[in-house]
Design an enzyme around this catalytic site. Structure first.
Site, short mmCIF file in Angstrom:
data_model
loop_
_atom_site.label_atom_id
_atom_site.label_comp_id
_atom_site.label_asym_id
_atom_site.label_seq_id
_atom_site.Cartn_x
_atom_site.Cartn_y
_atom_site.Cartn_z
CG PHE A 164 29.20 19.47 58.64
CD1 PHE A 164 30.51 19.11 58.64
CD2 PHE A 164 28.22 19.53 57.58
CE1 PHE A 164 30.85 18.80 57.34
CE2 PHE A 164 28.78 19.03 56.45
CZ PHE A 164 29.99 18.64 56.42
CE LYS A 188 19.88 24.10 64.03
NZ LYS A 188 20.76 23.21 63.72
CB SER A 241 22.49 21.80 51.82
OG SER A 241 21.49 21.81 52.72
CB CYS A 296 30.96 26.53 51.15
SG CYS A 296 31.99 28.15 52.17
CD GLU A 397 27.79 21.97 48.34
OE1 GLU A 397 26.74 21.64 48.31
OE2 GLU A 397 28.69 22.55 48.52
P1 NAD Z 1 22.64 21.76 56.05
O1 NAD Z 1 21.81 22.44 55.21
O2 NAD Z 1 22.54 20.13 56.21
O3 NAD Z 1 22.46 22.34 57.44
C1 NAD Z 1 22.76 23.80 57.89
C2 NAD Z 1 21.99 24.24 59.08
O4 NAD Z 1 20.54 24.00 58.68
C3 NAD Z 1 22.20 23.09 60.16
O5 NAD Z 1 22.26 24.11 61.52
C4 NAD Z 1 21.18 22.10 60.17
O6 NAD Z 1 20.75 21.69 61.33
C5 NAD Z 1 19.90 23.06 59.47
N1 NAD Z 1 19.16 22.01 58.52
C6 NAD Z 1 19.51 21.08 58.05
N2 NAD Z 1 18.39 20.67 57.12
C7 NAD Z 1 17.68 21.68 57.26
C8 NAD Z 1 16.16 21.52 56.65
N3 NAD Z 1 16.02 20.78 55.96
N4 NAD Z 1 15.55 22.67 57.18
C9 NAD Z 1 15.88 23.46 57.88
N5 NAD Z 1 16.87 23.37 58.34
C10 NAD Z 1 17.89 22.47 58.20
O7 NAD Z 1 24.04 22.06 55.76
P2 NAD Z 1 25.40 21.21 56.12
O8 NAD Z 1 25.45 19.66 55.71
O9 NAD Z 1 25.46 21.58 57.75
O10 NAD Z 1 26.65 22.06 55.59
C11 NAD Z 1 27.08 21.90 54.32
C12 NAD Z 1 26.44 22.66 53.39
O11 NAD Z 1 26.61 24.00 53.69
C13 NAD Z 1 27.17 22.63 51.94
O12 NAD Z 1 25.87 22.64 50.86
C14 NAD Z 1 27.94 23.81 51.86
O13 NAD Z 1 28.03 24.31 50.56
C15 NAD Z 1 26.97 24.60 52.52
N6 NAD Z 1 27.77 25.87 52.97
C16 NAD Z 1 27.86 27.24 52.25
C17 NAD Z 1 28.72 28.00 52.53
C18 NAD Z 1 28.46 29.45 51.76
O14 NAD Z 1 29.01 30.38 52.31
N7 NAD Z 1 27.69 29.41 50.94
C19 NAD Z 1 29.43 28.06 53.72
C20 NAD Z 1 29.43 26.81 54.34
C21 NAD Z 1 28.75 25.81 54.10
#
Ligand code: NAD
Length: 512
Positions: A164, A188, A241, A296, A397
């Protein structure tokens, strides 16, 4: 081109706008009967619904990308580069509209949305160089009359699953290089702020991207599992995440796919005693609270070495009242709301946890009037001092506007602390000692390092990636490693012999 795009149209008079899929270059509403609400975080109001894909809809998106692949991979480099230039110009001339969509669903301030988009567009600009980027190598006369050369070919239908917090930039990290190198793509996005994905898709269509090259599937875990296990998907690029990244890496790899899965972070800033206090305090605030800490690469923990601690905390504290929290569309706002109510409450919970664990709450974001009075998902800025490495506000985090501070006595203790954290995404050192900074870059077990730069996100012609639990897989995102991830190498050994010289020889071919 009209201001209101198809992707933003209301389905029926009075109904909330619906965010659907994008398959074969058109909007495809879901028939799954499942949807989720989309909110404006600044007001707390539901503004839209987002469709949740069925397995059949995932299959349809993949089938569209699969059908387009032979045509797109056969399209000339010149034509692909030209299309990328047009896409870049389309995004460039709609910066305000894209930025407004980001702010409306994510909540970040408009200037930050513009910054995210600018860093995203950099990746399209990089991908415009595909004729150069996809060049192979050639060795003449490796043996008598024999030449060897290498080429890099697209891998097929590839998927991007994105978080997000950067609804434009992170997809742009992926699909520019993927499409430029001849792959077709299924995105997605997060269900929390899904509209940008469709807006970008429409702009790409108008820029001349053929049907099926770029598709969007709105959905939840079913969509993620569907893509990660789909037999027609060759590679998955994931950002989100750590638990999800780990699962997707394992599932995708087991299904025989190429996977790069970037996870969470807890970025530390090491402050040495010789650091400039004012400059460092400004950097802590900018990198800790920018985008409400939902980056992130945000600084989450400041590690103070020795006597720098007290003056730095004082300088940060003094500056905190300058941070204007408010609706991201208001020009005076420096920090918007958090993305959802649930996330805001989870972040606020870490302030309590820190207090109960014996840390010192120097500033408590729950005291901000907007936290108490607004229906928006606001939280003010928090500063937690005297944090110890076993406290949850340090280990986890938080992903919110909460800056934690850990004191150490020496540089070595600081480095050991950073190197022993679960995450190794980014880190920074603040010092005026060049030798110490160079030693830090050598010693530190983290993928991206800033020297007096608090958010060291690499430019698009380098690659982005953390270490340890911040990345699963072996290639980093975008830049040269992105091109490598989305292509496979082929080496050709070639000879045009005179048939008269041919003979039977069962020996292994030798070059000397
Ligand atoms: P999230 O893991 O909840 O969601 C990421 C994507 O995966 C979304 O499209 C979501 O719909 C899907 N998703 C969520 N839970 C899932 C699951 N259990 N199984 C399969 N798919 C799933 O992350 P978020 O809350 O949208 O974003 C924030 C996180 O992203 C933070 O942990 C942040 O550090 C990380 N992030 C990392 C980077 C990087 O470059 N390392 C960059 C941006 C964000």
């Amino acid at each position: 081109m009209t201001q209101m795009k198809e992707s933003q149209a209301t389905e029926a008079q009075g109904a909330l706008p619906r965010v659907s899929h994008w398959i074969d270059n058109k909007i495809v509403p879901s028939t799954s009967g499942k949807s989720r609400p989309v909110y404006n975080p600044a007001t707390g109001e539901q503004t839209k619904t987002v469709d949740i894909a069925s397995v059949e809809e995932i299959d349809a998106a993949v089938a569209s990308a699969k059908a387009a692949f032979p045509m797109w991979r056969a399209t000339s480099l010149a034509k692909r580069a030209d299309t990328l230039f047009r896409i870049r110009n389309a995004f460039d001339s709609h910066r305000d509209e894209i930025g407004a969509l980001i702010t409306a669903e994510h909540g970040k301030v408009l200037s930050d949305s513009a910054g995210e988009l600018a860093r995203g567009i950099e990746n399209i600009e990089y991908a415009c160089g595909v004729p150069q980027l996809q060049k192979g190598e050639f060795s003449e006369q490796v043996s008598g009359g024999v030449d060897v050369y290498s080429i890099r070919q697209p891998i097929g239908v590839v998927a991007g699953i994105t978080p997000f917090n950067f609804p434009a930039m992170v997809p742009l990290w992926m699909f520019g290089n993927a499409i430029a190198t001849g792959n077709t793509f299924v995105l997605k996005p997060s269900t929390v702020d899904p509209s940008v994905s469709l807006y970008l898709a429409e702009l790409m269509k108008e820029a001349g991207l053929p049907d099926g090259v770029f598709n969007v599937i709105q959905g939840d875990r079913v969509a993620v599992a569907g893509l990660t296990e789909h037999p027609d998907i060759a590679a998955v690029s994931f950002v989100g995440s750590t638990p999800a990244a780990k699962r997707i890496y394992e599932t995708g790899s087991q299904a025989g796919k190429r996977v790069q899965a970037l996870g969470g972070a807890k970025n530390h800033m090491l402050v040495l005693p010789d650091a400039d206090i004012g400059l460092t305090a400004d950097a802590c605030i900018n990198a800790g609270y920018g985008s409400a800490g939902e980056r992130c690469m945000a600084i989450a923990t400041v590690v103070t070495v020795g006597e720098v601690h007290d003056p730095l905390i004082e300088a940060i504290k003094e500056r905190l009242p300058q941070v204007v929290v408010g609706d991201g569309t208001k020009p005076e706002s420096m920090m918007g709301p958090l993305v959802t109510e649930t996330h805001r409450d989870k972040v606020a919970g870490y302030i309590d946890a820190g207090e109960q664990d014996g840390a010192t709450i120097v500033a408590d974001g729950r005291e901000h009037p907007l936290y108490k009075e607004s229906d928006g998902f606001y939280l003010g800025v928090s500063l937690i001092d005297d944090v110890k490495p076993n406290m949850s506000c340090y280990t986890d985090e938080i992903f919110g506007p909460v800056l934690t501070v850990v004191r150490v006595d020496t540089y070595e203790e600081g480095v050991a602390l950073i190197n022993s954290h679960e995450f190794g995404n980014g880190t920074a050192i603040f010092t005026r000692d060049g030798g110490a900074a160079r030693q830090f870059q050598f010693d530190i077990d983290v993928g991206m390092v800033g020297i007096n730069v608090p958010i060291p996100v690499p430019v698009s012609y380098y690659s982005f990636g953390g270490w340890r639990a911040s990345l699963f897989g072996d290639t980093h995102m975008y830049g040269p490693e992105g091109v490598k991830f989305f292509t496979k190498g082929k080496v050709i050994t070639s000879r045009w012999p005179d048939p008269a010289t041919s003979e039977i020889n069962l020996g292994f071919p030798r070059t000397k």
